[in-house]
Design a protein around this motif. Structure first.
Motif, PDB file in Angstrom:
ATOM      1  N   GLU A 148      42.440  58.833  41.756  1.00 21.96           N
ATOM      2  CA  GLU A 148      42.796  58.100  42.978  1.00 21.96           C
ATOM      3  C   GLU A 148      44.042  58.689  43.632  1.00 21.96           C
ATOM      4  O   GLU A 148      44.241  58.542  44.832  1.00 21.96           O
ATOM      5  CB  GLU A 148      43.026  56.625  42.653  1.00 21.96           C
ATOM      6  N   ARG A 149      44.884  59.335  42.853  1.00 22.96           N
ATOM      7  CA  ARG A 149      46.125  59.905  43.393  1.00 22.96           C
ATOM      8  C   ARG A 149      45.897  61.331  43.866  1.00 22.96           C
ATOM      9  O   ARG A 149      45.132  62.075  43.269  1.00 22.96           O
ATOM     10  CB  ARG A 149      47.217  59.942  42.317  1.00 22.96           C
ATOM     11  N   PRO A 150      46.626  61.758  44.909  1.00 27.39           N
ATOM     12  CA  PRO A 150      46.637  63.183  45.266  1.00 27.39           C
ATOM     13  C   PRO A 150      47.211  63.995  44.102  1.00 27.39           C
ATOM     14  O   PRO A 150      47.997  63.466  43.286  1.00 27.39           O
ATOM     15  CB  PRO A 150      47.571  63.239  46.486  1.00 27.39           C
ATOM     16  N   LEU A 151      46.852  65.259  44.019  1.00 23.91           N
ATOM     17  CA  LEU A 151      47.318  66.102  42.921  1.00 23.91           C
ATOM     18  C   LEU A 151      48.842  66.159  42.870  1.00 23.91           C
ATOM     19  O   LEU A 151      49.430  66.134  41.788  1.00 23.91           O
ATOM     20  CB  LEU A 151      46.741  67.522  43.052  1.00 23.91           C
ATOM     21  N   GLN A 152      49.489  66.213  44.018  1.00 27.14           N
ATOM     22  CA  GLN A 152      50.952  66.304  44.035  1.00 27.14           C
ATOM     23  C   GLN A 152      51.579  65.097  43.332  1.00 27.14           C
ATOM     24  O   GLN A 152      52.544  65.238  42.579  1.00 27.14           O
ATOM     25  CB  GLN A 152      51.453  66.399  45.471  1.00 27.14           C
ATOM     26  N   GLU A 153      51.016  63.903  43.548  1.00 29.45           N
ATOM     27  CA  GLU A 153      51.542  62.709  42.885  1.00 29.45           C
ATOM     28  C   GLU A 153      51.278  62.760  41.378  1.00 29.45           C
ATOM     29  O   GLU A 153      52.138  62.382  40.571  1.00 29.45           O
ATOM     30  CB  GLU A 153      50.907  61.455  43.482  1.00 29.45           C
ATOM     31  N   GLU A 154      50.079  63.205  40.997  1.00 29.28           N
ATOM     32  CA  GLU A 154      49.760  63.318  39.575  1.00 29.28           C
ATOM     33  C   GLU A 154      50.719  64.282  38.877  1.00 29.28           C
ATOM     34  O   GLU A 154      51.197  64.018  37.770  1.00 29.28           O
ATOM     35  CB  GLU A 154      48.318  63.810  39.397  1.00 29.28           C
ATOM     36  N   MET A 155      51.005  65.397  39.554  1.00 32.94           N
ATOM     37  CA  MET A 155      51.844  66.411  38.939  1.00 32.94           C
ATOM     38  C   MET A 155      53.296  65.943  38.842  1.00 32.94           C
ATOM     39  O   MET A 155      53.980  66.220  37.865  1.00 32.94           O
ATOM     40  CB  MET A 155      51.779  67.725  39.724  1.00 32.94           C
ATOM     41  N   ARG A 156      53.770  65.228  39.854  1.00 32.71           N
ATOM     42  CA  ARG A 156      55.150  64.712  39.793  1.00 32.71           C
ATOM     43  C   ARG A 156      55.299  63.667  38.694  1.00 32.71           C
ATOM     44  O   ARG A 156      56.331  63.614  38.014  1.00 32.71           O
ATOM     45  CB  ARG A 156      55.558  64.139  41.152  1.00 32.71           C
ATOM     46  N   LEU A 178      55.489  74.109  27.226  1.00 32.48           N
ATOM     47  CA  LEU A 178      54.936  72.761  27.231  1.00 32.48           C
ATOM     48  C   LEU A 178      54.752  72.241  28.655  1.00 32.48           C
ATOM     49  O   LEU A 178      53.742  71.607  28.980  1.00 32.48           O
ATOM     50  CB  LEU A 178      55.843  71.815  26.438  1.00 32.48           C
ATOM     51  N   ILE A 179      55.720  72.513  29.517  1.00 33.08           N
ATOM     52  CA  ILE A 179      55.620  72.078  30.909  1.00 33.08           C
ATOM     53  C   ILE A 179      54.474  72.799  31.606  1.00 33.08           C
ATOM     54  O   ILE A 179      53.668  72.183  32.317  1.00 33.08           O
ATOM     55  CB  ILE A 179      56.957  72.310  31.651  1.00 33.08           C
ATOM     56  N   ALA A 180      54.371  74.116  31.387  1.00 33.59           N
ATOM     57  CA  ALA A 180      53.300  74.894  32.016  1.00 33.59           C
ATOM     58  C   ALA A 180      51.931  74.439  31.507  1.00 33.59           C
ATOM     59  O   ALA A 180      50.976  74.306  32.291  1.00 33.59           O
ATOM     60  CB  ALA A 180      53.505  76.384  31.744  1.00 33.59           C
ATOM     61  N   ASP A 181      51.819  74.207  30.207  1.00 37.30           N
ATOM     62  CA  ASP A 181      50.547  73.767  29.638  1.00 37.30           C
ATOM     63  C   ASP A 181      50.142  72.401  30.198  1.00 37.30           C
ATOM     64  O   ASP A 181      48.949  72.146  30.441  1.00 37.30           O
ATOM     65  CB  ASP A 181      50.629  73.691  28.117  1.00 37.30           C
ATOM     66  N   THR A 182      51.111  71.536  30.386  1.00 36.81           N
ATOM     67  CA  THR A 182      50.815  70.215  30.945  1.00 36.81           C
ATOM     68  C   THR A 182      50.307  70.344  32.371  1.00 36.81           C
ATOM     69  O   THR A 182      49.348  69.673  32.772  1.00 36.81           O
ATOM     70  CB  THR A 182      52.067  69.319  30.909  1.00 36.81           C
ATOM     71  N   TYR A 183      50.939  71.222  33.139  1.00 37.30           N
ATOM     72  CA  TYR A 183      50.453  71.442  34.501  1.00 37.30           C
ATOM     73  C   TYR A 183      48.994  71.881  34.465  1.00 37.30           C
ATOM     74  O   TYR A 183      48.147  71.357  35.209  1.00 37.30           O
ATOM     75  CB  TYR A 183      51.283  72.508  35.242  1.00 37.30           C
ATOM     76  N   LEU A 184      48.700  72.818  33.617  1.00 40.86           N
ATOM     77  CA  LEU A 184      47.348  73.366  33.528  1.00 40.86           C
ATOM     78  C   LEU A 184      46.324  72.272  33.249  1.00 40.86           C
ATOM     79  O   LEU A 184      45.299  72.162  33.936  1.00 40.86           O
ATOM     80  CB  LEU A 184      47.300  74.435  32.431  1.00 40.86           C
ATOM     81  N   MET A 185      46.601  71.433  32.274  1.00 40.25           N
ATOM     82  CA  MET A 185      45.630  70.423  31.869  1.00 40.25           C
ATOM     83  C   MET A 185      45.487  69.318  32.910  1.00 40.25           C
ATOM     84  O   MET A 185      44.370  68.872  33.206  1.00 40.25           O
ATOM     85  CB  MET A 185      46.032  69.826  30.518  1.00 40.25           C
ATOM     86  N   VAL A 186      46.602  68.865  33.479  1.00 40.89           N
ATOM     87  CA  VAL A 186      46.526  67.800  34.486  1.00 40.89           C
ATOM     88  C   VAL A 186      45.819  68.303  35.745  1.00 40.89           C
ATOM     89  O   VAL A 186      44.947  67.612  36.302  1.00 40.89           O
ATOM     90  CB  VAL A 186      47.935  67.262  34.827  1.00 40.89           C
ATOM     91  N   ALA A 187      46.170  69.500  36.191  1.00 46.82           N
ATOM     92  CA  ALA A 187      45.538  70.049  37.393  1.00 46.82           C
ATOM     93  C   ALA A 187      44.067  70.349  37.155  1.00 46.82           C
ATOM     94  O   ALA A 187      43.233  70.165  38.052  1.00 46.82           O
ATOM     95  CB  ALA A 187      46.273  71.322  37.835  1.00 46.82           C
ATOM     96  N   LEU A 188      43.734  70.799  35.960  1.00 48.67           N
ATOM     97  CA  LEU A 188      42.337  71.080  35.643  1.00 48.67           C
ATOM     98  C   LEU A 188      41.516  69.792  35.679  1.00 48.67           C
ATOM     99  O   LEU A 188      40.425  69.749  36.252  1.00 48.67           O
ATOM    100  CB  LEU A 188      42.238  71.738  34.263  1.00 48.67           C
ATOM    101  N   ARG A 189      42.043  68.743  35.076  1.00 47.88           N
ATOM    102  CA  ARG A 189      41.327  67.466  35.081  1.00 47.88           C
ATOM    103  C   ARG A 189      41.174  66.946  36.512  1.00 47.88           C
ATOM    104  O   ARG A 189      40.107  66.459  36.897  1.00 47.88           O
ATOM    105  CB  ARG A 189      42.061  66.446  34.221  1.00 47.88           C
ATOM    106  N   TRP A 190      42.233  67.059  37.308  1.00 46.70           N
ATOM    107  CA  TRP A 190      42.165  66.598  38.696  1.00 46.70           C
ATOM    108  C   TRP A 190      41.142  67.407  39.493  1.00 46.70           C
ATOM    109  O   TRP A 190      40.356  66.860  40.254  1.00 46.70           O
ATOM    110  CB  TRP A 190      43.540  66.705  39.338  1.00 46.70           C
TER     111      TRP A 190
END
Length: 205
Positions: free
Chosen positions: A179-187, A161-173
């Protein structure tokens, strides 16, 4: 050295050359506009030879993703062996991955799409080449074994679930930006996930 060993070394060098040239072309001209013919020509091999090593263009990116995952796993193993707290290591891995994705923003969407490819064989190949969930599982295992994580979900499922969330959030970014840097979105995403996965001590009155 016998002839078979020599041939294998030549194949390994040729594959490494094709890979290096392809990644450089992707960075210079973009993944979508770079063709297999472009890569073959720049690598001094035939188009057929390129497809002998990489059956489709996206397969080159799987080698890139595998290298990234290997570096993350090595870092996680080292930090855990040094006694670093697992959640701290997870955030370190998270930040490193976000930095890599932000730096190679054009490479990430086609790489992520491979994991969701409608061709099940290609999707399976991509999933095996990008074992982020296994790296997360490695990091969280000490917490799970010590009872610091919820027990109604398996460690494997939580890690997936954590890995899948990373994939989707980073893909959308990567595809649309925010407006946020990817690092902030991922945290932000990781904080929300861990709130539901890690047992917290009850607040003292």
């Amino acid at each position: 050295m016998d002839s078979s060993s020599l041939r294998e070394r030549q194949k390994e060098r040729r594959r490494a050359r094709i890979y290096g040239v392809a990644i450089e072309l992707f960075k210079q001209g973009g993944f979508q506009t770079t063709t297999a013919t472009d890569i073959a020509r720049a690598s001094n091999v035939s188009r057929g030879t390129f497809f002998n090593y990489y059956p489709y263009k996206e397969a080159v990116l799987l080698d890139y993703g595998s290298e990234v995952m290997e570096r993350l796993r090595d870092h996680a193993e080292l930090r855990l062996a040094q006694g670093a707290p697992p959640l701290g290591v997870l955030y370190e891995i998270w930040d490193r991955l976000a930095e890599e994705n932000a730096r190679e923003r054009d490479l990430f969407p086609p790489l992520a799409y491979e994991v969701m490819n409608p061709n099940p064989e290609r999707a399976r190949t991509a999933y095996q080449a990008l074992p982020l969930s296994r790296v997360i599982e490695l990091i969280l295992r000490p917490l799970h074994q010590s009872g610091q994580m919820r027990t109604d979900l398996s460690l494997q499922r939580i890690s997936n679930l954590i890995a899948d969330t990373y994939l989707m959030v980073a893909l959308r970014w990567s595809a649309y930006g925010t407006e946020r840097p990817l690092q902030e979105e991922m945290r932000l995403a990781l904080n929300l996930l861990l709130e539901g996965a890690v047992r917290r001590e009850p607040a003292r009155p």
